[in-house]
Write a protein that holds these residues in place. Structure first.
Motif, PDB file in Angstrom:
ATOM      1  N   ALA A  10       0.807  -1.221   0.000  1.00  0.00           N
ATOM      2  CA  ALA A  10       0.000   0.000   0.000  1.00  0.00           C
ATOM      3  C   ALA A  10       0.845   1.277   0.000  1.00  0.00           C
ATOM      4  CB  ALA A  10      -0.950  -0.001   1.192  1.00  0.00           C
ATOM      5  N   GLY A  11       2.044   1.217   0.532  1.00  0.00           N
ATOM      6  CA  GLY A  11       2.898   2.397   0.590  1.00  0.00           C
ATOM      7  C   GLY A  11       3.554   2.776  -0.732  1.00  0.00           C
ATOM      8  N   LEU A  12       3.411   1.941  -1.740  1.00  0.00           N
ATOM      9  CA  LEU A  12       4.025   2.241  -3.038  1.00  0.00           C
ATOM     10  C   LEU A  12       3.251   3.332  -3.761  1.00  0.00           C
ATOM     11  CD1 LEU A  12       4.801  -1.335  -4.428  1.00  0.00           C
ATOM     12  CD2 LEU A  12       6.432   0.357  -3.559  1.00  0.00           C
ATOM     13  N   SER A  13       3.989   4.134  -4.487  1.00  0.00           N
ATOM     14  CA  SER A  13       3.375   5.159  -5.325  1.00  0.00           C
ATOM     15  C   SER A  13       3.244   4.588  -6.732  1.00  0.00           C
ATOM     16  CB  SER A  13       4.239   6.421  -5.338  1.00  0.00           C
ATOM     17  OG  SER A  13       3.668   7.381  -6.203  1.00  0.00           O
ATOM     18  N   LEU A  14       2.047   4.068  -7.033  1.00  0.00           N
ATOM     19  CA  LEU A  14       1.813   3.546  -8.383  1.00  0.00           C
ATOM     20  C   LEU A  14       0.359   3.762  -8.767  1.00  0.00           C
ATOM     21  CD1 LEU A  14       0.259   0.549  -8.127  1.00  0.00           C
ATOM     22  CD2 LEU A  14       2.524  -0.153  -7.492  1.00  0.00           C
ATOM     23  N   ASP A  15       0.096   3.751 -10.047  1.00  0.00           N
ATOM     24  CA  ASP A  15      -1.246   3.950 -10.586  1.00  0.00           C
ATOM     25  C   ASP A  15      -1.808   2.581 -10.955  1.00  0.00           C
ATOM     26  OD1 ASP A  15      -3.552   4.582 -12.012  1.00  0.00           O
ATOM     27  OD2 ASP A  15      -2.614   6.243 -13.101  1.00  0.00           O
ATOM     28  N   ALA A  16      -2.533   1.984 -10.028  1.00  0.00           N
ATOM     29  CA  ALA A  16      -3.045   0.631 -10.224  1.00  0.00           C
ATOM     30  C   ALA A  16      -3.995   0.549 -11.423  1.00  0.00           C
ATOM     31  CB  ALA A  16      -3.741   0.148  -8.957  1.00  0.00           C
ATOM     32  N   LEU A  17      -4.812   1.571 -11.622  1.00  0.00           N
ATOM     33  CA  LEU A  17      -5.744   1.546 -12.759  1.00  0.00           C
ATOM     34  C   LEU A  17      -4.998   1.592 -14.089  1.00  0.00           C
ATOM     35  CD1 LEU A  17      -8.651   3.792 -11.426  1.00  0.00           C
ATOM     36  CD2 LEU A  17      -8.515   1.291 -11.519  1.00  0.00           C
ATOM     37  N   ALA A  18      -3.914   2.340 -14.150  1.00  0.00           N
ATOM     38  CA  ALA A  18      -3.098   2.378 -15.373  1.00  0.00           C
ATOM     39  C   ALA A  18      -2.453   1.016 -15.616  1.00  0.00           C
ATOM     40  CB  ALA A  18      -2.029   3.462 -15.268  1.00  0.00           C
ATOM     41  N   ILE A  19      -2.017   0.359 -14.559  1.00  0.00           N
ATOM     42  CA  ILE A  19      -1.426  -0.974 -14.699  1.00  0.00           C
ATOM     43  C   ILE A  19      -2.458  -1.953 -15.244  1.00  0.00           C
ATOM     44  CG2 ILE A  19      -0.529  -2.950 -13.385  1.00  0.00           C
ATOM     45  CD1 ILE A  19       0.965  -0.902 -11.619  1.00  0.00           C
ATOM     46  N   LEU A  20      -3.671  -1.935 -14.688  1.00  0.00           N
ATOM     47  CA  LEU A  20      -4.715  -2.852 -15.158  1.00  0.00           C
ATOM     48  C   LEU A  20      -5.127  -2.553 -16.593  1.00  0.00           C
ATOM     49  CD1 LEU A  20      -6.870  -3.107 -11.915  1.00  0.00           C
ATOM     50  CD2 LEU A  20      -5.326  -4.846 -12.864  1.00  0.00           C
ATOM     51  N   ALA A  21      -5.203  -1.279 -16.958  1.00  0.00           N
ATOM     52  CA  ALA A  21      -5.554  -0.907 -18.339  1.00  0.00           C
ATOM     53  C   ALA A  21      -4.453  -1.344 -19.305  1.00  0.00           C
ATOM     54  CB  ALA A  21      -5.794   0.595 -18.436  1.00  0.00           C
ATOM     55  N   THR A  22      -3.204  -1.169 -18.907  1.00  0.00           N
ATOM     56  CA  THR A  22      -2.078  -1.596 -19.746  1.00  0.00           C
ATOM     57  C   THR A  22      -2.090  -3.107 -19.907  1.00  0.00           C
ATOM     58  OG1 THR A  22      -0.768   0.306 -19.047  1.00  0.00           O
ATOM     59  CG2 THR A  22       0.433  -1.581 -19.955  1.00  0.00           C
ATOM     60  N   LEU A  23      -2.338  -3.811 -18.816  1.00  0.00           N
ATOM     61  CA  LEU A  23      -2.426  -5.268 -18.871  1.00  0.00           C
ATOM     62  C   LEU A  23      -3.490  -5.706 -19.870  1.00  0.00           C
ATOM     63  CD1 LEU A  23      -1.803  -8.137 -17.814  1.00  0.00           C
ATOM     64  CD2 LEU A  23      -3.527  -7.698 -16.023  1.00  0.00           C
ATOM     65  N   GLU A  24      -4.659  -5.101 -19.812  1.00  0.00           N
ATOM     66  CA  GLU A  24      -5.737  -5.460 -20.733  1.00  0.00           C
ATOM     67  C   GLU A  24      -5.330  -5.224 -22.189  1.00  0.00           C
ATOM     68  OE1 GLU A  24     -10.404  -5.045 -20.459  1.00  0.00           O
ATOM     69  OE2 GLU A  24      -9.484  -3.092 -20.888  1.00  0.00           O
ATOM     70  N   SER A  25      -4.632  -4.130 -22.444  1.00  0.00           N
ATOM     71  CA  SER A  25      -4.166  -3.828 -23.801  1.00  0.00           C
ATOM     72  C   SER A  25      -3.159  -4.859 -24.297  1.00  0.00           C
ATOM     73  CB  SER A  25      -3.532  -2.434 -23.851  1.00  0.00           C
ATOM     74  OG  SER A  25      -4.490  -1.447 -23.600  1.00  0.00           O
ATOM     75  N   VAL A  26      -2.247  -5.259 -23.426  1.00  0.00           N
ATOM     76  CA  VAL A  26      -1.232  -6.255 -23.801  1.00  0.00           C
ATOM     77  C   VAL A  26      -1.911  -7.585 -24.129  1.00  0.00           C
ATOM     78  CG1 VAL A  26       0.720  -7.619 -22.953  1.00  0.00           C
ATOM     79  CG2 VAL A  26       0.628  -5.160 -22.520  1.00  0.00           C
ATOM     80  N   ILE A  27      -2.847  -7.987 -23.286  1.00  0.00           N
ATOM     81  CA  ILE A  27      -3.548  -9.252 -23.518  1.00  0.00           C
ATOM     82  C   ILE A  27      -4.315  -9.201 -24.832  1.00  0.00           C
ATOM     83  CG2 ILE A  27      -5.381 -10.776 -22.688  1.00  0.00           C
ATOM     84  CD1 ILE A  27      -4.581  -9.852 -19.813  1.00  0.00           C
ATOM     85  N   ALA A  28      -5.032  -8.112 -25.074  1.00  0.00           N
ATOM     86  CA  ALA A  28      -5.826  -7.980 -26.303  1.00  0.00           C
ATOM     87  C   ALA A  28      -4.948  -8.006 -27.551  1.00  0.00           C
ATOM     88  CB  ALA A  28      -6.639  -6.689 -26.258  1.00  0.00           C
ATOM     89  N   ALA A  29      -3.775  -7.403 -27.483  1.00  0.00           N
ATOM     90  CA  ALA A  29      -2.864  -7.398 -28.628  1.00  0.00           C
ATOM     91  C   ALA A  29      -2.269  -8.784 -28.877  1.00  0.00           C
ATOM     92  CB  ALA A  29      -1.751  -6.380 -28.412  1.00  0.00           C
ATOM     93  N   HIS A  30      -2.089  -9.542 -27.810  1.00  0.00           N
ATOM     94  CA  HIS A  30      -1.473 -10.870 -27.916  1.00  0.00           C
ATOM     95  C   HIS A  30      -2.497 -11.946 -28.290  1.00  0.00           C
ATOM     96  CE1 HIS A  30       1.777 -13.704 -27.171  1.00  0.00           C
ATOM     97  NE2 HIS A  30       0.963 -14.443 -26.425  1.00  0.00           N
ATOM     98  N   ASP A  31      -3.740 -11.747 -27.880  1.00  0.00           N
ATOM     99  CA  ASP A  31      -4.773 -12.760 -28.098  1.00  0.00           C
ATOM    100  C   ASP A  31      -6.118 -12.072 -28.298  1.00  0.00           C
ATOM    101  OD1 ASP A  31      -6.534 -14.885 -28.089  1.00  0.00           O
ATOM    102  OD2 ASP A  31      -5.782 -15.777 -26.244  1.00  0.00           O
ATOM    103  N   THR A  32      -6.508 -11.908 -29.552  1.00  0.00           N
ATOM    104  CA  THR A  32      -7.746 -11.181 -29.860  1.00  0.00           C
ATOM    105  C   THR A  32      -8.996 -11.901 -29.377  1.00  0.00           C
ATOM    106  OG1 THR A  32      -7.811 -12.184 -32.063  1.00  0.00           O
ATOM    107  CG2 THR A  32      -6.745 -10.033 -31.873  1.00  0.00           C
ATOM    108  N   SER A  33      -8.893 -13.159 -28.993  1.00  0.00           N
ATOM    109  CA  SER A  33     -10.053 -13.899 -28.500  1.00  0.00           C
ATOM    110  C   SER A  33     -10.238 -13.777 -26.986  1.00  0.00           C
ATOM    111  CB  SER A  33      -9.930 -15.380 -28.876  1.00  0.00           C
ATOM    112  OG  SER A  33      -8.893 -16.008 -28.143  1.00  0.00           O
ATOM    113  N   ALA A  34      -9.372 -13.031 -26.314  1.00  0.00           N
ATOM    114  CA  ALA A  34      -9.374 -13.009 -24.847  1.00  0.00           C
ATOM    115  C   ALA A  34     -10.576 -12.287 -24.240  1.00  0.00           C
ATOM    116  CB  ALA A  34      -8.082 -12.384 -24.329  1.00  0.00           C
ATOM    117  N   GLY A  35     -11.024 -11.211 -24.839  1.00  0.00           N
ATOM    118  CA  GLY A  35     -12.106 -10.429 -24.248  1.00  0.00           C
ATOM    119  C   GLY A  35     -11.585  -9.474 -23.188  1.00  0.00           C
ATOM    120  N   ASP A  36     -12.501  -8.774 -22.532  1.00  0.00           N
ATOM    121  CA  ASP A  36     -12.138  -7.815 -21.494  1.00  0.00           C
ATOM    122  C   ASP A  36     -11.466  -8.515 -20.319  1.00  0.00           C
ATOM    123  OD1 ASP A  36     -13.381  -5.829 -22.992  1.00  0.00           O
ATOM    124  OD2 ASP A  36     -15.246  -5.926 -21.851  1.00  0.00           O
TER     125      ASP A  36
END
Length: 107
Positions: A10-36
């Protein structure tokens, strides 16, 4: 539909929502059948050493073999590393959802 749980000190300074959005983009680019990717960010108040742990679960399909998973893991690490504070441990685990997993809209 992939499921992601992002646990982090919890003490880390990071943008968790940006990490999750980036993760979703990486998955979608790697596997178009993955979905949200349904992601949850879970800050952990009490931790021993600062760290980030991402657990990703996907459906098991014939094209998702060892080479597919290793390539996805490498792409996720490359995309997320810049979003995690320097010197912080980033751990990533990819696994398959259970055989009797079900997900869908309600109502």
């Amino acid at each position: 539909m992939p499921q992601a749980d992002l646990h982090y000190s919890a003490g880390l300074s990071l943008d968790a929502l940006a990490i999750l959005a980036t993760l979703e983009s990486v998955i979608a680019a790697h596997d178009t059948s993955a979905g949200d990717c349904k992601g949850r960010a879970l800050p952990v108040r009490d931790t021993h050493h600062a760290h980030v742990l991402l657990r990703l679960r996907i459906l098991e399909k014939p094209h998702r073999d060892d080479a597919f998973l290793q390539a996805l893991l490498e792409k996720i690490r490359a995309a997320l590393s810049p979003l995690v504070p320097a010197g912080c441990v980033l751990s990533i685990e990819i696994g398959f959802l259970g055989r009797y997993y079900s997900s869908g809209l309600t109502g």
